[in-house]
Design a protein around this motif. Structure first.
Motif, PDB file in Angstrom:
ATOM      1  N   ASP A 356      63.730  48.763  -3.749  1.00 43.28           N
ATOM      2  CA  ASP A 356      63.094  47.606  -3.108  1.00 43.28           C
ATOM      3  C   ASP A 356      62.878  47.871  -1.218  1.00 43.28           C
ATOM      4  N   HIS A 357      63.476  49.010  -0.860  1.00 45.89           N
ATOM      5  CA  HIS A 357      63.535  49.349   0.387  1.00 45.89           C
ATOM      6  C   HIS A 357      62.458  50.532   0.694  1.00 45.89           C
ATOM      7  N   PHE A 358      61.877  51.093  -0.354  1.00 50.68           N
ATOM      8  CA  PHE A 358      60.897  52.303  -0.274  1.00 50.68           C
ATOM      9  C   PHE A 358      59.676  51.781  -1.003  1.00 50.68           C
ATOM     10  N   GLU A 359      58.419  51.953  -0.464  1.00 50.59           N
ATOM     11  CA  GLU A 359      57.138  51.585  -1.079  1.00 50.59           C
ATOM     12  C   GLU A 359      56.890  52.460  -2.116  1.00 50.59           C
ATOM     13  N   SER A 360      57.427  53.796  -1.884  1.00 51.38           N
ATOM     14  CA  SER A 360      56.901  54.797  -2.977  1.00 51.38           C
ATOM     15  C   SER A 360      57.747  54.324  -4.252  1.00 51.38           C
ATOM     16  N   LEU A 361      58.807  53.894  -3.961  1.00 51.78           N
ATOM     17  CA  LEU A 361      59.886  53.730  -5.165  1.00 51.78           C
ATOM     18  C   LEU A 361      59.488  52.253  -5.771  1.00 51.78           C
ATOM     19  N   SER A 362      58.670  51.441  -5.213  1.00 54.76           N
ATOM     20  CA  SER A 362      58.355  49.883  -5.594  1.00 54.76           C
ATOM     21  C   SER A 362      57.988  49.705  -7.250  1.00 54.76           C
ATOM     22  N   PRO A 363      57.406  50.772  -7.598  1.00 54.91           N
ATOM     23  CA  PRO A 363      56.967  50.432  -9.296  1.00 54.91           C
ATOM     24  C   PRO A 363      58.206  50.317  -9.868  1.00 54.91           C
ATOM     25  N   ALA A 364      59.348  51.400  -9.676  1.00 55.28           N
ATOM     26  CA  ALA A 364      60.460  51.331 -10.282  1.00 55.28           C
ATOM     27  C   ALA A 364      61.425  50.130 -10.141  1.00 55.28           C
ATOM     28  N   GLY A 365      61.326  49.601  -8.816  1.00 57.19           N
ATOM     29  CA  GLY A 365      61.990  48.383  -8.746  1.00 57.19           C
ATOM     30  C   GLY A 365      61.521  47.233  -9.116  1.00 57.19           C
ATOM     31  N   ASN A 366      59.997  47.142  -9.470  1.00 61.66           N
ATOM     32  CA  ASN A 366      59.434  46.355 -10.130  1.00 61.66           C
ATOM     33  C   ASN A 366      59.550  46.227 -11.685  1.00 61.66           C
ATOM     34  N   PHE A 367      59.805  47.505 -12.140  1.00 61.22           N
ATOM     35  CA  PHE A 367      60.094  47.178 -13.592  1.00 61.22           C
ATOM     36  C   PHE A 367      61.464  46.713 -13.857  1.00 61.22           C
ATOM     37  N   LEU A 368      62.405  47.188 -12.872  1.00 66.02           N
ATOM     38  CA  LEU A 368      63.697  46.734 -13.092  1.00 66.02           C
ATOM     39  C   LEU A 368      64.109  45.368 -13.029  1.00 66.02           C
ATOM     40  N   ALA A 369      62.880  44.572 -12.215  1.00 67.87           N
ATOM     41  CA  ALA A 369      63.150  43.254 -11.735  1.00 67.87           C
ATOM     42  C   ALA A 369      63.104  42.342 -13.216  1.00 67.87           C
ATOM     43  N   ALA A 370      63.711  41.248 -13.226  1.00 65.62           N
ATOM     44  CA  ALA A 370      63.253  40.496 -14.080  1.00 65.62           C
ATOM     45  C   ALA A 370      62.076  39.650 -13.902  1.00 65.62           C
ATOM     46  N   GLN A 371      61.200  39.622 -14.943  1.00 68.68           N
ATOM     47  CA  GLN A 371      59.771  39.152 -15.033  1.00 68.68           C
ATOM     48  C   GLN A 371      59.813  37.635 -15.404  1.00 68.68           C
ATOM     49  N   HIS A 372      59.207  36.494 -14.437  1.00 69.66           N
ATOM     50  CA  HIS A 372      59.147  35.192 -15.110  1.00 69.66           C
ATOM     51  C   HIS A 372      57.823  34.907 -15.753  1.00 69.66           C
ATOM     52  N   SER A 373      57.720  34.584 -16.840  1.00 68.50           N
ATOM     53  CA  SER A 373      56.546  34.231 -17.650  1.00 68.50           C
ATOM     54  C   SER A 373      55.726  33.115 -16.984  1.00 68.50           C
ATOM     55  N   MET A 374      56.460  32.139 -16.247  1.00 69.40           N
ATOM     56  CA  MET A 374      55.590  31.208 -15.731  1.00 69.40           C
ATOM     57  C   MET A 374      54.979  31.663 -14.503  1.00 69.40           C
ATOM     58  N   ALA A 375      55.506  32.525 -13.826  1.00 67.33           N
ATOM     59  CA  ALA A 375      54.680  33.083 -12.583  1.00 67.33           C
ATOM     60  C   ALA A 375      53.403  34.181 -12.993  1.00 67.33           C
ATOM     61  N   ILE A 376      53.568  34.624 -14.313  1.00 68.62           N
ATOM     62  CA  ILE A 376      52.440  35.474 -14.905  1.00 68.62           C
ATOM     63  C   ILE A 376      51.403  34.589 -15.468  1.00 68.62           C
ATOM     64  N   GLU A 377      51.754  33.284 -15.972  1.00 66.17           N
ATOM     65  CA  GLU A 377      50.884  32.412 -16.455  1.00 66.17           C
ATOM     66  C   GLU A 377      50.065  31.698 -15.369  1.00 66.17           C
ATOM     67  N   GLU A 378      50.718  31.481 -14.372  1.00 69.07           N
ATOM     68  CA  GLU A 378      49.943  30.580 -13.284  1.00 69.07           C
ATOM     69  C   GLU A 378      49.042  31.316 -12.709  1.00 69.07           C
ATOM     70  N   GLU A 379      49.195  32.662 -12.572  1.00 69.85           N
ATOM     71  CA  GLU A 379      48.142  33.401 -11.622  1.00 69.85           C
ATOM     72  C   GLU A 379      46.766  33.452 -12.350  1.00 69.85           C
ATOM     73  N   PRO A 380      46.757  33.592 -13.813  1.00 66.32           N
ATOM     74  CA  PRO A 380      45.340  33.649 -14.310  1.00 66.32           C
ATOM     75  C   PRO A 380      44.667  32.167 -14.048  1.00 66.32           C
ATOM     76  N   ALA A 381      45.593  31.117 -14.091  1.00 69.26           N
ATOM     77  CA  ALA A 381      45.137  29.849 -14.103  1.00 69.26           C
ATOM     78  C   ALA A 381      44.475  29.366 -12.816  1.00 69.26           C
ATOM     79  N   GLU A 382      45.256  30.075 -11.753  1.00 72.03           N
ATOM     80  CA  GLU A 382      44.698  29.862 -10.403  1.00 72.03           C
ATOM     81  C   GLU A 382      43.591  30.712 -10.127  1.00 72.03           C
ATOM     82  N   ASN A 383      43.338  31.693 -10.667  1.00 70.12           N
ATOM     83  CA  ASN A 383      42.134  32.475 -10.460  1.00 70.12           C
ATOM     84  C   ASN A 383      41.158  31.931 -11.045  1.00 70.12           C
ATOM     85  N   ASN A 384      41.103  31.384 -12.454  1.00 69.65           N
ATOM     86  CA  ASN A 384      40.126  30.659 -13.201  1.00 69.65           C
ATOM     87  C   ASN A 384      39.643  29.448 -12.333  1.00 69.65           C
ATOM     88  N   HIS A 385      40.634  28.782 -11.613  1.00 68.77           N
ATOM     89  CA  HIS A 385      40.030  27.637 -10.759  1.00 68.77           C
ATOM     90  C   HIS A 385      39.421  27.995  -9.636  1.00 68.77           C
TER      91      HIS A 385
END
Length: 389
Positions: A356-385
């Motif tokens: 999380d402290h290195f931009e080049s390693l952010s994809p690996a940190g993003n893969f390790l992080a827990a993904q919350h379905s609510m945050a994923i579902e709200e983004e497309p709804a907001e874009n459609n709005h």
């Protein structure tokens, strides 16, 4: 005179393609070097596990006790004194726990055959679907024995000296434990010397500040996580031990300590504890209905701890992807056995915080992080709005 511009124009036209090809070759070469480095690191960790495993444990123990040492230093107690007291207290707790648990654990190991027989008798009414499979296996075994040629003899490999193997394992374990506590004592007593050496390895002031910020952030996050999770697991083991004692479960101290230890393995540890408690409860109580109360109580405690206590106390900032957790447990258990499996999640948290402290390693940190379905579902709804607006 006209050929020179044409040649230069051709070289200029070819130069972007050549540069792109050179960059692609460099990326390929860098990927190959990184892959070879990862394979060599895994091989070194496997073949030199007698060295790396106690060192890793020492660093994790140091990170766990660092907040306590700093708290005592602010109260005027030097690092050497507080580190010595904490390490001696850890040795005392480890020795007392080993002494108290050694007797019941040895009894369980010695009675494992009778436990298996009692469990088979208790589950006899429910095993009729498997009897046909067992009969087929016995028939295949008998067929194999009768099909042997008369002059062929079976070769049985006699086990090597059990006493020498046990003595070697005990000596190796004692050496590793000594390295863990001694190295932890030196790391805790050194104070900020280790960080000063890291900062001195950089030249510019900007790099020094960045390195110091990363080191302190990683230490703060990991020490908070390890200390908090350790307290939670000990509390969970205490509650489970007391609850099983109230239900009349034999050796409740063993099952409380087992629950506390295995809870360092998310998902897998809780399942192992439930299965062990279920087996012992089925052979310890007269009725199956009452025997199921013990594993039901363990399930209730695990659900409360996993869904409410740990997320509320630790926070969702350090939650890890479940897939990454299972992969890490499988990898480290293959690499270092049960001890490696216990260290899998803390090491995964260390890697995530570092990424999380290195931009080049952010994809690996993003893969390790827990993904919350609510945050994923709200983004497309907001874009459609927004698009509709």
């Amino acid at each position: 005179m006209k050929a020179e511009p044409t040649a230069s124009g051709a070289s200029a036209a070819e130069s972007p393609d050549m540069r792109a090809e050179a960059r692609a070759d460099m990326r390929l070469m860098r990927s190959l070097v990184i892959g070879i480095f990862i394979l060599m690191t895994a091989a070194a960790l496997y073949f030199a596990r007698a060295f790396f495993m106690p060192v890793m444990l020492a660093f994790l123990l140091t990170l766990t006790l660092t907040p306590i040492v700093r708290f005592l230093r602010k109260r005027g107690i030097p690092e050497v004194v507080s580190a010595t007291l904490l390490v001696l207290l850890s040795i005392f707790i480890f020795a007392v726990a080993g002494y108290l648990l050694s007797g019941p654990v040895i009894d369980l190991i010695n009675n494992s055959y009778s436990i298996g027989q009692q469990l088979t008798e208790r589950l006899a009414p429910f095993r009729w679907p498997l009897e046909r499979v067992t009969d087929v296996a016995h028939q295949l075994e008998a067929l194999t024995e009768t099909s042997q040629e008369p002059g062929v003899q079976r070769v049985a490999v006699a086990p090597s000296g059990i006493l020498s193997t046990a003595a070697s394992n005990i000596l190796e374990a004692g050496t590793s434990i000594t390295i863990v506590f001694v190295l932890s004592l030196f790391l805790l007593a050194s104070g900020t010397l280790f960080y000063e050496k890291i900062v001195q390895s950089f030249t510019s002031m900007t790099q020094k500040k960045r390195a110091l910020r990363i080191v302190y952030d990683v230490e703060r996050e990991i020490s908070h996580y390890l200390l908090t999770v350790s307290v939670i697991n000990v509390s969970l083991g205490t509650v489970i031990g007391l609850g099983l004692w109230g239900l009349g479960m034999p050796n409740p101290l063993v099952w409380g300590a087992t629950a506390a230890l295995l809870n360092f393995l998310p998902y897998v540890g809780a399942l192992m504890t439930i299965l062990l408690v279920t087996v012992i409860a089925l052979i310890s109580f007269d009725t199956i209905a009452y025997a199921l109360l013990a594993p039901a109580f363990v399930v209730l405690c695990d659900v409360v701890e996993g869904q409410f206590v740990t997320p509320m106390v630790v926070g969702r900032r350090l939650e890890i992807n479940a897939v990454a957790i299972f992969i890490a447990i499988a990898f480290w258990s293959w690499l270092w056995g049960f001890v490696g499996a216990l260290m899998a999640v803390p090491l995964l948290v260390v890697i995530k915080v570092f990424c999380d402290h290195f931009e080049s390693l952010s994809p690996a940190g993003n893969f390790l992080a827990a993904q919350h379905s609510m945050a994923i579902e709200e983004e497309p709804a907001e874009n459609n709005h927004n698009q509709a607006a």
